[in-house]
Design a protein around this motif. Structure first.
Motif, PDB file in Angstrom:
ATOM      1  N   GLY A  79       0.796  -1.223   0.000  1.00  0.00           N
ATOM      2  CA  GLY A  79       0.000   0.000   0.000  1.00  0.00           C
ATOM      3  C   GLY A  79       0.824   1.266   0.000  1.00  0.00           C
ATOM      4  N   CYS A  80       0.116   2.400  -0.015  1.00  0.00           N
ATOM      5  CA  CYS A  80       0.804   3.693  -0.071  1.00  0.00           C
ATOM      6  C   CYS A  80      -0.069   4.778   0.540  1.00  0.00           C
ATOM      7  CB  CYS A  80       1.123   4.046  -1.524  1.00  0.00           C
ATOM      8  SG  CYS A  80       1.991   5.616  -1.632  1.00  0.00           S
ATOM      9  N   ASP A  81       0.570   5.663   1.320  1.00  0.00           N
ATOM     10  CA  ASP A  81      -0.151   6.777   1.962  1.00  0.00           C
ATOM     11  C   ASP A  81       0.127   8.113   1.285  1.00  0.00           C
ATOM     12  OD1 ASP A  81      -1.035   4.997   3.826  1.00  0.00           O
ATOM     13  OD2 ASP A  81       0.300   5.643   5.433  1.00  0.00           O
ATOM     14  N   LYS A  82       0.867   8.111   0.169  1.00  0.00           N
ATOM     15  CA  LYS A  82       1.341   9.386  -0.369  1.00  0.00           C
ATOM     16  C   LYS A  82       0.318  10.102  -1.258  1.00  0.00           C
ATOM     17  CE  LYS A  82       5.896   9.720   0.819  1.00  0.00           C
ATOM     18  NZ  LYS A  82       5.881   8.974   2.085  1.00  0.00           N
ATOM     19  N   PHE A  83      -0.507   9.380  -1.956  1.00  0.00           N
ATOM     20  CA  PHE A  83      -1.537   9.974  -2.822  1.00  0.00           C
ATOM     21  C   PHE A  83      -0.973  10.994  -3.819  1.00  0.00           C
ATOM     22  CE2 PHE A  83      -4.020   8.215   0.618  1.00  0.00           C
ATOM     23  CZ  PHE A  83      -5.128   7.702  -0.033  1.00  0.00           C
ATOM     24  N   CYS A  84       0.048  10.631  -4.557  1.00  0.00           N
ATOM     25  CA  CYS A  84       0.487  11.490  -5.662  1.00  0.00           C
ATOM     26  C   CYS A  84      -0.731  11.645  -6.581  1.00  0.00           C
ATOM     27  CB  CYS A  84       1.653  10.859  -6.406  1.00  0.00           C
ATOM     28  SG  CYS A  84       3.057  10.587  -5.309  1.00  0.00           S
ATOM     29  N   THR A  85      -0.905  12.835  -7.164  1.00  0.00           N
ATOM     30  CA  THR A  85      -2.199  13.106  -7.811  1.00  0.00           C
ATOM     31  C   THR A  85      -2.480  12.236  -9.035  1.00  0.00           C
ATOM     32  OG1 THR A  85      -1.116  14.915  -8.983  1.00  0.00           O
ATOM     33  CG2 THR A  85      -2.366  15.493  -7.003  1.00  0.00           C
ATOM     34  N   TYR A  86      -1.412  11.686  -9.669  1.00  0.00           N
ATOM     35  CA  TYR A  86      -1.619  10.907 -10.898  1.00  0.00           C
ATOM     36  C   TYR A  86      -1.804   9.419 -10.626  1.00  0.00           C
ATOM     37  CZ  TYR A  86       3.240  10.221  -9.687  1.00  0.00           C
ATOM     38  OH  TYR A  86       4.374   9.940  -8.970  1.00  0.00           O
ATOM     39  N   CYS A  87      -1.654   8.988  -9.375  1.00  0.00           N
ATOM     40  CA  CYS A  87      -1.351   7.567  -9.153  1.00  0.00           C
ATOM     41  C   CYS A  87      -2.534   6.727  -8.669  1.00  0.00           C
ATOM     42  CB  CYS A  87      -0.210   7.472  -8.138  1.00  0.00           C
ATOM     43  SG  CYS A  87       0.344   5.787  -7.905  1.00  0.00           S
ATOM     44  N   ALA A  88      -2.598   5.517  -9.214  1.00  0.00           N
ATOM     45  CA  ALA A  88      -3.682   4.582  -8.897  1.00  0.00           C
ATOM     46  C   ALA A  88      -3.401   3.767  -7.636  1.00  0.00           C
ATOM     47  CB  ALA A  88      -3.866   3.621 -10.083  1.00  0.00           C
ATOM     48  N   VAL A  89      -2.131   3.671  -7.263  1.00  0.00           N
ATOM     49  CA  VAL A  89      -1.748   2.696  -6.228  1.00  0.00           C
ATOM     50  C   VAL A  89      -2.523   2.824  -4.903  1.00  0.00           C
ATOM     51  CG1 VAL A  89       0.182   1.895  -4.791  1.00  0.00           C
ATOM     52  CG2 VAL A  89       0.513   2.248  -7.234  1.00  0.00           C
ATOM     53  N   PRO A  90      -2.669   4.044  -4.329  1.00  0.00           N
ATOM     54  CA  PRO A  90      -3.387   4.115  -3.042  1.00  0.00           C
ATOM     55  C   PRO A  90      -4.823   3.588  -3.145  1.00  0.00           C
ATOM     56  CG  PRO A  90      -2.194   6.150  -3.452  1.00  0.00           C
ATOM     57  CD  PRO A  90      -2.146   5.365  -4.728  1.00  0.00           C
ATOM     58  N   GLN A 132       5.966   0.106  -2.085  1.00  0.00           N
ATOM     59  CA  GLN A 132       5.704   1.334  -2.844  1.00  0.00           C
ATOM     60  C   GLN A 132       6.537   2.488  -2.327  1.00  0.00           C
ATOM     61  OE1 GLN A 132       4.328   1.450  -5.558  1.00  0.00           O
ATOM     62  NE2 GLN A 132       3.407  -0.577  -5.538  1.00  0.00           N
ATOM     63  N   ASN A 133       6.884   2.444  -1.051  1.00  0.00           N
ATOM     64  CA  ASN A 133       7.686   3.496  -0.416  1.00  0.00           C
ATOM     65  C   ASN A 133       8.584   2.816   0.576  1.00  0.00           C
ATOM     66  OD1 ASN A 133       6.862   6.216  -1.110  1.00  0.00           O
ATOM     67  ND2 ASN A 133       4.858   5.470  -0.465  1.00  0.00           N
ATOM     68  N   VAL A 134       9.523   2.017   0.099  1.00  0.00           N
ATOM     69  CA  VAL A 134      10.273   1.162   1.022  1.00  0.00           C
ATOM     70  C   VAL A 134      10.882   1.929   2.190  1.00  0.00           C
ATOM     71  CG1 VAL A 134      10.829  -0.841  -0.402  1.00  0.00           C
ATOM     72  CG2 VAL A 134      12.211   1.231  -0.585  1.00  0.00           C
ATOM     73  N   PRO A 150      12.290   3.584  -3.231  1.00  0.00           N
ATOM     74  CA  PRO A 150      12.267   4.549  -2.140  1.00  0.00           C
ATOM     75  C   PRO A 150      11.638   5.859  -2.625  1.00  0.00           C
ATOM     76  CG  PRO A 150      14.433   4.507  -3.117  1.00  0.00           C
ATOM     77  CD  PRO A 150      13.581   3.554  -3.925  1.00  0.00           C
ATOM     78  N   HIS A 151      11.143   6.658  -1.722  1.00  0.00           N
ATOM     79  CA  HIS A 151      10.561   7.955  -2.084  1.00  0.00           C
ATOM     80  C   HIS A 151      11.539   9.057  -1.653  1.00  0.00           C
ATOM     81  CE1 HIS A 151       7.904  11.381  -2.275  1.00  0.00           C
ATOM     82  NE2 HIS A 151       6.971  10.618  -2.834  1.00  0.00           N
ATOM     83  N   PRO A 152      11.822  10.025  -2.528  1.00  0.00           N
ATOM     84  CA  PRO A 152      12.808  11.054  -2.163  1.00  0.00           C
ATOM     85  C   PRO A 152      12.498  11.757  -0.844  1.00  0.00           C
ATOM     86  CG  PRO A 152      12.223  11.237  -4.475  1.00  0.00           C
ATOM     87  CD  PRO A 152      11.316  10.198  -3.893  1.00  0.00           C
ATOM     88  N   LYS A 185       1.946  16.485  -6.333  1.00  0.00           N
ATOM     89  CA  LYS A 185       1.916  16.264  -4.880  1.00  0.00           C
ATOM     90  C   LYS A 185       3.007  15.269  -4.458  1.00  0.00           C
ATOM     91  CE  LYS A 185      -1.499  15.419  -1.204  1.00  0.00           C
ATOM     92  NZ  LYS A 185      -1.108  14.110  -0.724  1.00  0.00           N
ATOM     93  N   ARG A 186       4.215  15.533  -4.949  1.00  0.00           N
ATOM     94  CA  ARG A 186       5.313  14.613  -4.666  1.00  0.00           C
ATOM     95  C   ARG A 186       5.970  14.865  -3.313  1.00  0.00           C
ATOM     96  NH1 ARG A 186       6.307   9.756  -6.240  1.00  0.00           N
ATOM     97  NH2 ARG A 186       8.536  10.017  -6.312  1.00  0.00           N
ATOM     98  N   SER A 187       5.671  15.994  -2.692  1.00  0.00           N
ATOM     99  CA  SER A 187       6.243  16.355  -1.380  1.00  0.00           C
ATOM    100  C   SER A 187       7.777  16.371  -1.347  1.00  0.00           C
ATOM    101  CB  SER A 187       5.659  15.504  -0.241  1.00  0.00           C
ATOM    102  OG  SER A 187       5.962  14.152  -0.412  1.00  0.00           O
TER     103      SER A 187
HETATM  104 FE1  SF4 Z   1       2.471   6.195  -3.698  1.00  0.00          FE
HETATM  105 FE2  SF4 Z   1       4.465   6.072  -5.482  1.00  0.00          FE
HETATM  106 FE3  SF4 Z   1       1.908   6.203  -6.290  1.00  0.00          FE
HETATM  107 FE4  SF4 Z   1       3.056   8.343  -5.185  1.00  0.00          FE
HETATM  108  S1  SF4 Z   1       3.668   7.331  -7.125  1.00  0.00           S
HETATM  109  S2  SF4 Z   1       0.999   7.526  -4.701  1.00  0.00           S
HETATM  110  S3  SF4 Z   1       4.371   7.406  -3.675  1.00  0.00           S
HETATM  111  S4  SF4 Z   1       2.832   4.551  -5.152  1.00  0.00           S
END
Ligand code: SF4
Ligand code: SAH
Length: 431
Positions: free
Chosen positions: A144-155, A189-191, A230-232, A269-271
């Motif tokens: 899973g992932c808590d980051k919610f980048c605006t383009y991303c389906a993963v969360p 997703q964000n090791v 990893p996430h920057p 929303k890459r933070s």
């Molecule tokens: Fe999470 Fe990576 Fe998707 Fe951003 S790009 S929401 S960090 S999985």
């Protein structure tokens, strides 16, 4: 991630008596682990299932789908596939197949044990995978992932971040390394936000790497441990320091940048901004100068101007990536950016993809050229496509063709001398 999940699906199915076949046309049970990150692989799923549903007119066939599925596709898949389940429900698959009315091969064999039903990801990790290779393995450390980048389906497909217990991870890595596995990759997703969901109870990512490094020091076997991604924004100097301190922690870093333009990074929303990324790269170059650097980039994200794209080109000139996985922006239903106009044309996206690839090639080639005449260790992974040479990877994951056909070397790390270089590959002779 899908390879890793599929190794667990295969293990569950083999437990109830199914036997793997490489021939899709003779299978009684066919399934897909989907990826929703871009639209193209989802289009492929629709093509596959319509073909499989045609085959059903001629023979007995049960189909299933799992993996990363967005809610909009899920509704349609429910009508097209016989079975649909999330990976955390994997242990219920045998019961689902049985309830569907299929007598599974193992049902006739009393030695085949049923698995307890469960609803959670921890039990997915408990399933012992049937590893597809005997020298390369993937070990999930988080889901899973808590980051919610605006383009991303993963969360929306994998849910919130959950860390796997560290002792299980350390044991699995040590077990694989002791069995002779040479390339082991930690997955998430964000090791590097590993453990933060259980602050105080669980160790952090650099502590996990250190524990694996210590375990590696005690083993006689040589192996390379990788992690992705990893996430920057969570990439600390401590992570880089630990990698520099242990031989088994591979000197290759995959650090997704996504864009070299600060305004785009905010919109995504890459933070993290470009300066933050620059500081991490400086730490990498200082502490592990031999490390190769890989990245992920999205071109043509909503409102990306030519000027913004040029900032990504400049970032490539600055960071000199060895490899970049460049994706053309693909709107994902449910992700925040889906509501915004996809205003960069496909032709422009393609053009930016090609121009960026050229810059990437230039730097990757220069780096590869600097390796000529050097002796390096290569993990031999198989034969090249034409079957004329062996093929392998350096510790920095640069594809290397080896002038030998000694298949007994497959799965081993061997010393070799680099004799020539191309954009994304090397040629070597056994040393
Ligand atoms: Fe999470 Fe990576 Fe998707 Fe951003 S790009 S929401 S960090 S999985
Ligand atoms: N967790 C990782 C990436 C996971 S998705 C990270 O934060 O970087 C893998 C890659 O797919 C991303 O790095 C991104 O480059 C690409 N990707 C994700 N969503 C996309 C989209 N909507 N369109 C195009 N590429 C996308």
């Amino acid at each position: 991630m899908n390879i890793s999940d599929s190794e667990r699906v295969r293990s569950v199915l083999e437990r109830i008596g199914y036997v793997w076949t490489d021939n899709e046309e003779e299978a009684n049970l066919l399934g897909i682990l989907a990826c929703s990150v871009r639209q193209k692989p989802i289009d492929k799923v629709y093509n596959k299932i319509s073909q499989w549903n045609r085959w059903k007119n001629k023979r007995n066939l049960v189909t299933f789908i799992s993996g990363c599925i967005l809610p909009t596709d899920k509704e349609r898949f429910l009508k097209l596939f016989d079975l649909i389940f999330s990976m955390s429900e994997l242990s219920q698959l045998p019961a689902m197949i049985r309830d569907y009315g299929v007598v599974t091969p193992g049902a006739l064999d009393s030695s085949v044990t049923a698995m307890p039903a469960n609803e959670n990801i921890f039990q997915l990790w408990d399933v012992k995978p049937n590893y597809q290779s005997d020298f390369e393995a993937y070990v999930p450390i988080q889901n899973g992932c808590d980051k919610f980048c605006t383009y991303c389906a993963v969360p929306y497909t994998r849910g919130r971040e959950v860390s796997r217990p560290s002792q299980e991870i350390i044991d699995e890595v040590a077990h694989l390394a002791a069995r002779g596995y040479k390339s082991i990759t930690l997955l998430g997703q964000n090791v590097n936000s590993y453990g933060l969901d259980k602050k105080g109870e669980e160790i952090t990512f650099p502590e996990l790497l250190r524990a694996i490094g210590e375990a590696g020091n005690k083993l006689q076997q040589k192996f390379w441990l990788y992690f992705t991604s990893p996430h920057p924004s969570d990439m600390t100097r401590e992570v880089i320091e630990v990698i520099s301190q242990y031989d088994c922690l591979a000197k290759q870093i995959h650090l997704p940048l996504q864009s070299g333009d600060d305004r785009m990074l905010i919109k995504m929303k890459r933070s993290h901004d470009l300066q933050k990324y620059r500081e991490i790269v400086q730490d990498i170059r200082q502490l592990i100068p031999q490390a190769t650097l890989f990245t992920d980039i999205i071109v043509g994200f909503t409102s990306e101007t030519e000027e913004a794209f040029q900032n990504t080109v400049e970032a490539f000139q600055e960071f000199k990536f060895n490899m970049a996985y460049i994706a053309k922006y693909s709107p994902r239903p449910g992700a925040a950016s889906y509501r915004w106009e996809d205003d960069v044309t496909n032709d422009e996206k393609k053009g930016r993809y090609q121009r960026l690839t050229l810059v990437l090639k230039r730097h990757a080639y220069r780096y590869n050229q600097s390796l000529v005449n050097k002796e390096m260790e290569i993990l031999v992974t198989g034969k090249d496509r034409k079957g004329q040479y062996l093929q392998g990877l350096t510790e920095g994951k640069i594809i290397t063709r080896i002038e030998s056909l000694d298949e007994s070397l497959i799965g081993k790390i061997v010393p070799a001398k680099i004799i020539s270089a191309a954009d994304f590959s090397l040629t070597a002779q056994l040393a």
